[in-house]
Design a protein around this motif. Structure first.
Motif, PDB file in Angstrom:
ATOM      1  N   LEU A  71     -66.185 -47.178 -56.301  1.00 13.00           N
ATOM      2  CA  LEU A  71     -66.605 -46.749 -57.631  1.00 13.00           C
ATOM      3  C   LEU A  71     -67.026 -45.289 -57.611  1.00 13.00           C
ATOM      4  O   LEU A  71     -66.698 -44.521 -58.532  1.00 13.00           O
ATOM      5  N   GLN A  72     -67.740 -44.876 -56.573  1.00 11.85           N
ATOM      6  CA  GLN A  72     -68.166 -43.484 -56.482  1.00 11.85           C
ATOM      7  C   GLN A  72     -66.969 -42.554 -56.329  1.00 11.85           C
ATOM      8  O   GLN A  72     -66.973 -41.437 -56.848  1.00 11.85           O
ATOM      9  N   ASN A  73     -65.946 -43.026 -55.625  1.00  7.88           N
ATOM     10  CA  ASN A  73     -64.749 -42.208 -55.427  1.00  7.88           C
ATOM     11  C   ASN A  73     -63.942 -42.086 -56.721  1.00  7.88           C
ATOM     12  O   ASN A  73     -63.500 -40.998 -57.084  1.00  7.88           O
ATOM     13  N   HIS A  74     -63.754 -43.217 -57.402  1.00  7.97           N
ATOM     14  CA  HIS A  74     -62.905 -43.235 -58.592  1.00  7.97           C
ATOM     15  C   HIS A  74     -63.647 -42.796 -59.858  1.00  7.97           C
ATOM     16  O   HIS A  74     -63.058 -42.196 -60.750  1.00  7.97           O
ATOM     17  N   TYR A  75     -64.945 -43.141 -59.929  1.00  7.45           N
ATOM     18  CA  TYR A  75     -65.724 -42.883 -61.149  1.00  7.45           C
ATOM     19  C   TYR A  75     -67.093 -42.293 -60.765  1.00  7.45           C
ATOM     20  O   TYR A  75     -68.123 -42.974 -60.840  1.00  7.45           O
ATOM     21  N   PRO A  76     -67.114 -41.057 -60.350  1.00  7.85           N
ATOM     22  CA  PRO A  76     -68.339 -40.467 -59.777  1.00  7.85           C
ATOM     23  C   PRO A  76     -69.518 -40.388 -60.744  1.00  7.85           C
ATOM     24  O   PRO A  76     -70.661 -40.219 -60.303  1.00  7.85           O
ATOM     25  N   ASP A  77     -69.274 -40.497 -62.047  1.00  4.93           N
ATOM     26  CA  ASP A  77     -70.365 -40.396 -63.013  1.00  4.93           C
ATOM     27  C   ASP A  77     -71.082 -41.726 -63.235  1.00  4.93           C
ATOM     28  O   ASP A  77     -72.131 -41.761 -63.894  1.00  4.93           O
ATOM     29  N   LEU A  78     -70.532 -42.821 -62.729  1.00  6.80           N
ATOM     30  CA  LEU A  78     -71.172 -44.120 -62.907  1.00  6.80           C
ATOM     31  C   LEU A  78     -72.424 -44.237 -62.039  1.00  6.80           C
ATOM     32  O   LEU A  78     -72.451 -43.771 -60.905  1.00  6.80           O
ATOM     33  N   VAL A  79     -73.437 -44.873 -62.587  1.00  6.01           N
ATOM     34  CA  VAL A  79     -74.642 -45.217 -61.826  1.00  6.01           C
ATOM     35  C   VAL A  79     -74.474 -46.659 -61.349  1.00  6.01           C
ATOM     36  O   VAL A  79     -74.241 -47.560 -62.155  1.00  6.01           O
ATOM     37  N   VAL A  80     -74.581 -46.861 -60.029  1.00  2.33           N
ATOM     38  CA  VAL A  80     -74.358 -48.196 -59.463  1.00  2.33           C
ATOM     39  C   VAL A  80     -75.670 -48.754 -58.923  1.00  2.33           C
ATOM     40  O   VAL A  80     -76.344 -48.111 -58.107  1.00  2.33           O
ATOM     41  N   ILE A  81     -76.017 -49.950 -59.405  1.00  2.00           N
ATOM     42  CA  ILE A  81     -77.194 -50.673 -58.926  1.00  2.00           C
ATOM     43  C   ILE A  81     -76.705 -51.900 -58.166  1.00  2.00           C
ATOM     44  O   ILE A  81     -75.983 -52.729 -58.715  1.00  2.00           O
ATOM     45  N   MET A  82     -77.069 -51.996 -56.898  1.00  4.71           N
ATOM     46  CA  MET A  82     -76.667 -53.151 -56.094  1.00  4.71           C
ATOM     47  C   MET A  82     -77.633 -54.308 -56.338  1.00  4.71           C
ATOM     48  O   MET A  82     -78.846 -54.105 -56.493  1.00  4.71           O
ATOM     49  N   GLY A  99     -75.400 -44.279 -51.596  1.00  5.68           N
ATOM     50  CA  GLY A  99     -75.324 -43.708 -52.940  1.00  5.68           C
ATOM     51  C   GLY A  99     -75.725 -44.604 -54.092  1.00  5.68           C
ATOM     52  O   GLY A  99     -75.616 -44.195 -55.253  1.00  5.68           O
ATOM     53  N   ALA A 100     -76.183 -45.837 -53.819  1.00  5.26           N
ATOM     54  CA  ALA A 100     -76.647 -46.692 -54.909  1.00  5.26           C
ATOM     55  C   ALA A 100     -77.921 -46.118 -55.518  1.00  5.26           C
ATOM     56  O   ALA A 100     -78.728 -45.492 -54.837  1.00  5.26           O
ATOM     57  N   ALA A 101     -78.103 -46.340 -56.815  1.00  5.99           N
ATOM     58  CA  ALA A 101     -79.306 -45.856 -57.488  1.00  5.99           C
ATOM     59  C   ALA A 101     -80.472 -46.815 -57.312  1.00  5.99           C
ATOM     60  O   ALA A 101     -81.633 -46.420 -57.473  1.00  5.99           O
ATOM     61  N   ALA A 102     -80.178 -48.067 -56.978  1.00  3.72           N
ATOM     62  CA  ALA A 102     -81.229 -49.064 -56.789  1.00  3.72           C
ATOM     63  C   ALA A 102     -80.642 -50.257 -56.056  1.00  3.72           C
ATOM     64  O   ALA A 102     -79.417 -50.446 -56.000  1.00  3.72           O
ATOM     65  N   PHE A 103     -81.534 -51.064 -55.496  1.00  2.63           N
ATOM     66  CA  PHE A 103     -81.147 -52.348 -54.910  1.00  2.63           C
ATOM     67  C   PHE A 103     -82.143 -53.377 -55.425  1.00  2.63           C
ATOM     68  O   PHE A 103     -83.333 -53.300 -55.126  1.00  2.63           O
ATOM     69  N   ILE A 104     -81.643 -54.309 -56.226  1.00  2.00           N
ATOM     70  CA  ILE A 104     -82.504 -55.319 -56.839  1.00  2.00           C
ATOM     71  C   ILE A 104     -82.248 -56.668 -56.178  1.00  2.00           C
ATOM     72  O   ILE A 104     -81.144 -57.210 -56.283  1.00  2.00           O
ATOM     73  N   PRO A 105     -83.238 -57.236 -55.498  1.00  2.00           N
ATOM     74  CA  PRO A 105     -83.068 -58.575 -54.927  1.00  2.00           C
ATOM     75  C   PRO A 105     -82.915 -59.610 -56.047  1.00  2.00           C
ATOM     76  O   PRO A 105     -83.519 -59.477 -57.120  1.00  2.00           O
ATOM     77  N   ALA A 116     -87.012 -51.636 -62.655  1.00  2.00           N
ATOM     78  CA  ALA A 116     -85.960 -50.965 -61.883  1.00  2.00           C
ATOM     79  C   ALA A 116     -85.008 -50.216 -62.803  1.00  2.00           C
ATOM     80  O   ALA A 116     -84.630 -49.064 -62.530  1.00  2.00           O
ATOM     81  N   ILE A 117     -84.623 -50.839 -63.903  1.00  6.76           N
ATOM     82  CA  ILE A 117     -83.712 -50.205 -64.852  1.00  6.76           C
ATOM     83  C   ILE A 117     -84.341 -48.937 -65.430  1.00  6.76           C
ATOM     84  O   ILE A 117     -83.685 -47.887 -65.541  1.00  6.76           O
ATOM     85  N   ASP A 122     -84.433 -42.934 -65.604  1.00  3.82           N
ATOM     86  CA  ASP A 122     -85.155 -41.669 -65.476  1.00  3.82           C
ATOM     87  C   ASP A 122     -84.569 -40.782 -64.376  1.00  3.82           C
ATOM     88  O   ASP A 122     -85.111 -39.717 -64.070  1.00  3.82           O
ATOM     89  N   GLY A 123     -83.474 -41.245 -63.758  1.00  2.00           N
ATOM     90  CA  GLY A 123     -82.812 -40.446 -62.743  1.00  2.00           C
ATOM     91  C   GLY A 123     -83.382 -40.601 -61.354  1.00  2.00           C
ATOM     92  O   GLY A 123     -83.058 -39.810 -60.457  1.00  2.00           O
ATOM     93  N   GLU A 124     -84.229 -41.610 -61.155  1.00  2.00           N
ATOM     94  CA  GLU A 124     -84.850 -41.822 -59.857  1.00  2.00           C
ATOM     95  C   GLU A 124     -84.196 -43.000 -59.128  1.00  2.00           C
ATOM     96  O   GLU A 124     -83.461 -43.790 -59.715  1.00  2.00           O
ATOM     97  N   VAL A 125     -84.486 -43.103 -57.845  1.00  2.00           N
ATOM     98  CA  VAL A 125     -83.996 -44.213 -57.021  1.00  2.00           C
ATOM     99  C   VAL A 125     -85.064 -45.306 -56.978  1.00  2.00           C
ATOM    100  O   VAL A 125     -86.266 -45.005 -56.846  1.00  2.00           O
ATOM    101  N   TRP A 126     -84.642 -46.567 -57.091  1.00  2.00           N
ATOM    102  CA  TRP A 126     -85.606 -47.676 -57.081  1.00  2.00           C
ATOM    103  C   TRP A 126     -85.304 -48.644 -55.942  1.00  2.00           C
ATOM    104  O   TRP A 126     -84.158 -49.039 -55.728  1.00  2.00           O
ATOM    105  N   LEU A 127     -86.352 -49.010 -55.223  1.00  2.00           N
ATOM    106  CA  LEU A 127     -86.317 -50.081 -54.240  1.00  2.00           C
ATOM    107  C   LEU A 127     -87.573 -50.934 -54.431  1.00  2.00           C
ATOM    108  O   LEU A 127     -88.572 -50.455 -54.973  1.00  2.00           O
ATOM    109  N   PRO A 128     -87.552 -52.186 -54.004  1.00  2.00           N
ATOM    110  CA  PRO A 128     -88.767 -53.011 -54.107  1.00  2.00           C
ATOM    111  C   PRO A 128     -89.955 -52.330 -53.447  1.00  2.00           C
ATOM    112  O   PRO A 128     -89.803 -51.560 -52.492  1.00  2.00           O
TER     113      PRO A 128
END
Length: 221
Positions: A71-82, A99-105, A116-117, A122-128
């Motif tokens: 997704l980052q290669n094909h669509y670099p503007d997408l924000v990906v949350i795992m 490169g994920a913006a967050a990881f939500i269990p 997390a959303i 807000d442009g920040e990275v989120w982890l638990p």
């Protein structure tokens, strides 16, 4: 204008729960669902205004971080949350370094998902909260970040050729699968080796395989 969102997960119950959290946080957001990676790609292509992707770590067509980097290669503007029930600290940190913006269990409640959303918007990275973010910049993380940057340099066609190399496909087979000339495949392979800074296709395939994770036993994600 509220962001457009797509949820890619093969478990309908979790998609429903995640959609509820999104609607509570972003009441006017448009939400699309996909139950496999191929359908996700179709959804992304059909909806150019998409901004956020919630991507299951283990789902049909996606193994670990292969989908994230594609997704980052094909669509670099997408924000990906795992999202995943495979939520050990190392996996979560690896997601961020790739490169994920967050990881939500998947054990997270709706309030936590909403938080997390908001952080991601807000442009920040989120982890638990229990994950030590100051330990992310270790040697392995820097190596993952370096690989992610190298993969981002590939053209979409080169990225697909790399996935075929990792599957052990020969140039002739890749040419047939992609309906291109074998000489074109050879040019792509040469470019891939240069961009990944490796000497042969075996090493290129091994680099790509670093993105993969073994599916958890008794998988419930």
């Amino acid at each position: 204008m509220q962001p457009q969102v797509i949820i890619a997960d093969d478990h309908p119950l979790f998609r429903t729960a995640l959609k509820q959290a999104i609607v509570e946080c972003l009441p006017d957001a448009g939400v699309i669902e996909a139950d496999c990676f191929d359908d996700l790609l179709i959804g992304v292509e059909a909806n150019p205004n998409l901004e956020i992707v919630f991507l299951d770590l283990h789902m049909p067509g996606n193994n670990g971080f292969t989908g994230l980097t594609q997704l980052q290669n094909h669509y670099p503007d997408l924000v990906v949350i795992m999202v995943s029930s495979d939520d050990n600290v190392q996996t979560m940190q690896k997601a961020i370094s790739f490169g994920a913006a967050a990881f939500i269990p998947k054990s997270a409640d709706l309030t936590t998902i909403g938080q997390a959303i908001e952080v991601v918007l807000d442009g920040e990275v989120w982890l638990p909260s229990h994950v030590e973010t100051d330990t992310i910049d270790n040697e392995n993380s820097q190596a993952n970040q370096h690989l992610a940057k190298q993969l981002a340099q590939l053209t979409p066609q080169q990225y697909i050729v790399l996935t075929q190399i990792a599957d052990g496909r020969l140039n002739k087979q890749i040419a047939y699968d992609l309906d291109i000339k074998e000489t074109t495949v050879k040019k792509h392979v040469s470019a891939i080796l240069v961009k990944l800074k490796v000497n042969n296709r075996t090493l290129a395939g091994l680099a790509y395989q670093q993105l993969m994770l073994a599916a958890p036993e008794n998988r419930s994600d």
